[in-house]
Write a protein that holds these residues in place. Structure first.
Motif, short mmCIF file in Angstrom:
data_model
loop_
_atom_site.label_atom_id
_atom_site.label_comp_id
_atom_site.label_asym_id
_atom_site.label_seq_id
_atom_site.Cartn_x
_atom_site.Cartn_y
_atom_site.Cartn_z
N UNK A 126 0.85 -1.19 0.00
CA UNK A 126 0.00 0.00 0.00
C UNK A 126 0.89 1.25 0.00
N UNK A 127 1.70 1.38 -1.06
CA UNK A 127 2.73 2.41 -1.09
C UNK A 127 2.17 3.84 -1.11
N UNK A 128 1.06 4.06 -1.79
CA UNK A 128 0.48 5.41 -1.81
C UNK A 128 0.09 5.83 -0.39
N UNK A 129 -0.55 4.93 0.35
CA UNK A 129 -0.93 5.24 1.73
C UNK A 129 0.31 5.42 2.61
N UNK A 130 1.34 4.62 2.35
CA UNK A 130 2.58 4.73 3.12
C UNK A 130 3.19 6.12 2.94
N UNK A 131 3.24 6.59 1.71
CA UNK A 131 3.79 7.91 1.44
C UNK A 131 2.93 8.99 2.10
N UNK A 132 1.62 8.85 2.02
CA UNK A 132 0.72 9.82 2.62
C UNK A 132 0.95 9.91 4.13
N UNK A 133 1.03 8.77 4.80
CA UNK A 133 1.24 8.75 6.25
C UNK A 133 2.59 9.39 6.59
N UNK A 134 3.62 9.04 5.85
CA UNK A 134 4.96 9.58 6.12
C UNK A 134 4.99 11.10 5.93
N UNK A 135 4.42 11.58 4.83
CA UNK A 135 4.42 13.03 4.58
C UNK A 135 3.58 13.78 5.61
N UNK A 146 5.80 23.46 5.27
CA UNK A 146 4.95 22.58 6.06
C UNK A 146 3.55 22.48 5.45
N UNK A 147 2.97 23.61 5.12
CA UNK A 147 1.63 23.63 4.54
C UNK A 147 1.58 22.94 3.19
N UNK A 148 2.59 23.16 2.38
CA UNK A 148 2.64 22.54 1.05
C UNK A 148 2.73 21.03 1.17
N UNK A 149 3.63 20.54 2.03
CA UNK A 149 3.79 19.09 2.20
C UNK A 149 2.51 18.48 2.77
N UNK A 150 1.88 19.17 3.70
CA UNK A 150 0.62 18.68 4.26
C UNK A 150 -0.45 18.60 3.18
N UNK A 151 -0.50 19.60 2.29
CA UNK A 151 -1.47 19.58 1.19
C UNK A 151 -1.21 18.41 0.24
N UNK A 152 0.06 18.16 -0.06
CA UNK A 152 0.39 17.02 -0.92
C UNK A 152 -0.01 15.71 -0.24
N UNK A 155 -3.67 15.26 -0.69
CA UNK A 155 -4.00 14.82 -2.05
C UNK A 155 -3.78 13.33 -2.22
N UNK A 156 -2.75 12.81 -1.60
CA UNK A 156 -2.46 11.38 -1.69
C UNK A 156 -3.52 10.54 -0.98
N UNK A 157 -4.17 11.13 -0.01
CA UNK A 157 -5.19 10.42 0.76
C UNK A 157 -6.43 10.14 -0.10
N UNK A 158 -6.66 10.98 -1.08
CA UNK A 158 -7.84 10.82 -1.93
C UNK A 158 -7.51 9.91 -3.10
N UNK A 159 -8.16 8.74 -3.17
CA UNK A 159 -7.87 7.82 -4.28
C UNK A 159 -8.19 8.48 -5.63
N UNK A 160 -7.32 8.22 -6.59
CA UNK A 160 -7.57 8.69 -7.96
C UNK A 160 -6.98 10.05 -8.26
N UNK A 161 -6.43 10.76 -7.25
CA UNK A 161 -5.81 12.04 -7.56
C UNK A 161 -4.42 11.81 -8.08
N UNK A 162 -3.96 12.71 -8.89
CA UNK A 162 -2.65 12.55 -9.52
C UNK A 162 -1.57 13.34 -8.79
N UNK A 163 -1.94 14.29 -7.95
CA UNK A 163 -0.93 15.12 -7.29
C UNK A 163 -0.44 16.18 -8.25
#
Length: 165
Positions: A126-135, A146-152, A155-163
């Motif tokens: 579940x690499x997308x979720x792993x990256x989201x949790x880490x970021x 901080x705000x930019x990384x949190x926003x990214x 975006x990763x939390x929502x399935x189907x988004x491209x970032x």
């Protein structure tokens, strides 16, 4: 020098890196024998030394017994994280994810549970979720962006988004 059991445990861990594995395990076994059989703190410490020595399979049931025995205080969040890490290391990543998904941050361990959750998610495929949790865990620690990384991370939390590129 603190001669209490907890003080001697702290001294044990302070010196653990300089001792050979056989001596290390024997020393912890002696400390554990001083406590009543089934003592959660003693079980946790014995699990930790097995884990430290790379014997995760031996550590897992000891961590579980410590937690089942109402382990409390600073050792409890550490035991959960260490159990999850050991489960991941023996190929049981989905169990590690289950332990850590809703595990709250703790003053003792801070965001460590999020780091270990990210590792477990990655190992569970579940690499997308792993990256989201880490970021998401990293973002609040950043002096800039901080705000930019949190926003990214959001975006990763929502399935189907491209970032963003």
């Amino acid at each position: 020098m603190d001669e209490t059991w907890d003080g001697r445990i702290a001294a044990f861990w302070a010196d653990a890196g300089s001792r050979d594995p056989k001596t290390l395990l024997a020393a912890m076994t002696e400390l554990v024998r001083e406590q009543p059989e089934g003592d959660p703190a003693a079980l946790y410490e014995l699990a930790s030394v097995h884990d430290f020595l790379g014997h995760e399979s031996q550590a897992i049931p000891l961590y579980q017994a410590a937690l089942d025995g109402s382990l409390d205080g600073e050792r409890k969040p550490q035991a959960v994280i260490q159990l999850a890490s050991s489960l991941r290391n023996v190929g049981r990543a989905p169990e590690a994810v289950s332990l850590l998904e809703d595990f709250p941050e703790d003053p003792t361990t801070g965001s460590a549970s999020r780091a270990f959750l990210a590792l477990a998610l990655f190992d569970a495929g579940r690499s997308r979720e792993a990256l989201q949790v880490a970021l998401a865990a990293l973002a609040p620690t950043l002096p800039l962006y901080s705000g930019t990384v949190a926003a990214y991370a959001d975006e990763l939390e929502e399935p189907g988004t491209q970032g963003r590129q």
